[in-house]
Design a protein around this motif. Structure first.
Motif, PDB file in Angstrom:
ATOM      1  N   ASP A  83       8.242   6.834   5.285  1.00  0.00           N
ATOM      2  CA  ASP A  83       9.102   7.937   4.873  1.00  0.00           C
ATOM      3  C   ASP A  83       8.971   9.124   5.828  1.00  0.00           C
ATOM      4  O   ASP A  83       9.959   9.767   6.175  1.00  0.00           O
ATOM      5  N   GLY A  84       7.756   9.405   6.253  1.00  0.00           N
ATOM      6  CA  GLY A  84       7.541  10.491   7.212  1.00  0.00           C
ATOM      7  C   GLY A  84       8.197  10.208   8.549  1.00  0.00           C
ATOM      8  O   GLY A  84       8.788  11.100   9.170  1.00  0.00           O
ATOM      9  N   LEU A  85       8.121   8.964   8.998  1.00  0.00           N
ATOM     10  CA  LEU A  85       8.757   8.586  10.262  1.00  0.00           C
ATOM     11  C   LEU A  85      10.275   8.702  10.181  1.00  0.00           C
ATOM     12  O   LEU A  85      10.919   9.225  11.098  1.00  0.00           O
TER      13      LEU A  85
ATOM     14  N   ALA B 203       0.838  -1.204   0.000  1.00  0.00           N
ATOM     15  CA  ALA B 203       0.000   0.000   0.000  1.00  0.00           C
ATOM     16  C   ALA B 203       0.877   1.259   0.000  1.00  0.00           C
ATOM     17  O   ALA B 203       1.815   1.362   0.792  1.00  0.00           O
ATOM     18  N   PRO B 204       0.586   2.212  -0.875  1.00  0.00           N
ATOM     19  CA  PRO B 204       1.394   3.435  -0.942  1.00  0.00           C
ATOM     20  C   PRO B 204       1.368   4.261   0.340  1.00  0.00           C
ATOM     21  O   PRO B 204       2.357   4.897   0.705  1.00  0.00           O
ATOM     22  N   TRP B 205       0.251   4.237   1.075  1.00  0.00           N
ATOM     23  CA  TRP B 205       0.179   5.047   2.289  1.00  0.00           C
ATOM     24  C   TRP B 205       1.131   4.541   3.356  1.00  0.00           C
ATOM     25  O   TRP B 205       1.613   5.326   4.178  1.00  0.00           O
ATOM     26  N   VAL B 206       1.417   3.247   3.352  1.00  0.00           N
ATOM     27  CA  VAL B 206       2.364   2.691   4.326  1.00  0.00           C
ATOM     28  C   VAL B 206       3.761   3.243   4.045  1.00  0.00           C
ATOM     29  O   VAL B 206       4.484   3.625   4.973  1.00  0.00           O
TER      30      VAL B 206
END
Length: 75
Positions: free
Chosen positions: A54-56, A46-49
């Motif tokens: 990446d944000g983390l 899933a792209p949101w994962v």
């Protein structure tokens, strides 16, 4: 467990205990990492994962940079 110059504080008999502790913690870390990746394997499609990961990572990198910069500003 990170081994560095801190391990020099232990006398000869304790060196084996420190080494065994380091080996055990390393084995535990890599087993836990493998199990985590195995359980996340199907979710990583899933792209949101990936955006969340990446944000983390970005948050951790910026936190480390600010912490290091704050240490340079101390007299």
């Amino acid at each position: 467990m990170l081994i560095g110059t801190a391990s020099l504080a232990y006398a000869r008999p304790d060196n084996a205990v420190v080494g065994l502790g380091a080996a055990a913690s390393s084995a535990l870390w890599f087993v836990a990492l493998g199990l985590a990746m195995w359980s996340l394997g199907s979710r990583l499609k899933a792209p949101w994962v990936w955006r969340a990961l990446d944000g983390l990572v970005a948050l951790m990198m910026w936190s480390a940079a600010l912490w290091l910069a704050a240490g340079l500003l101390q007299p």
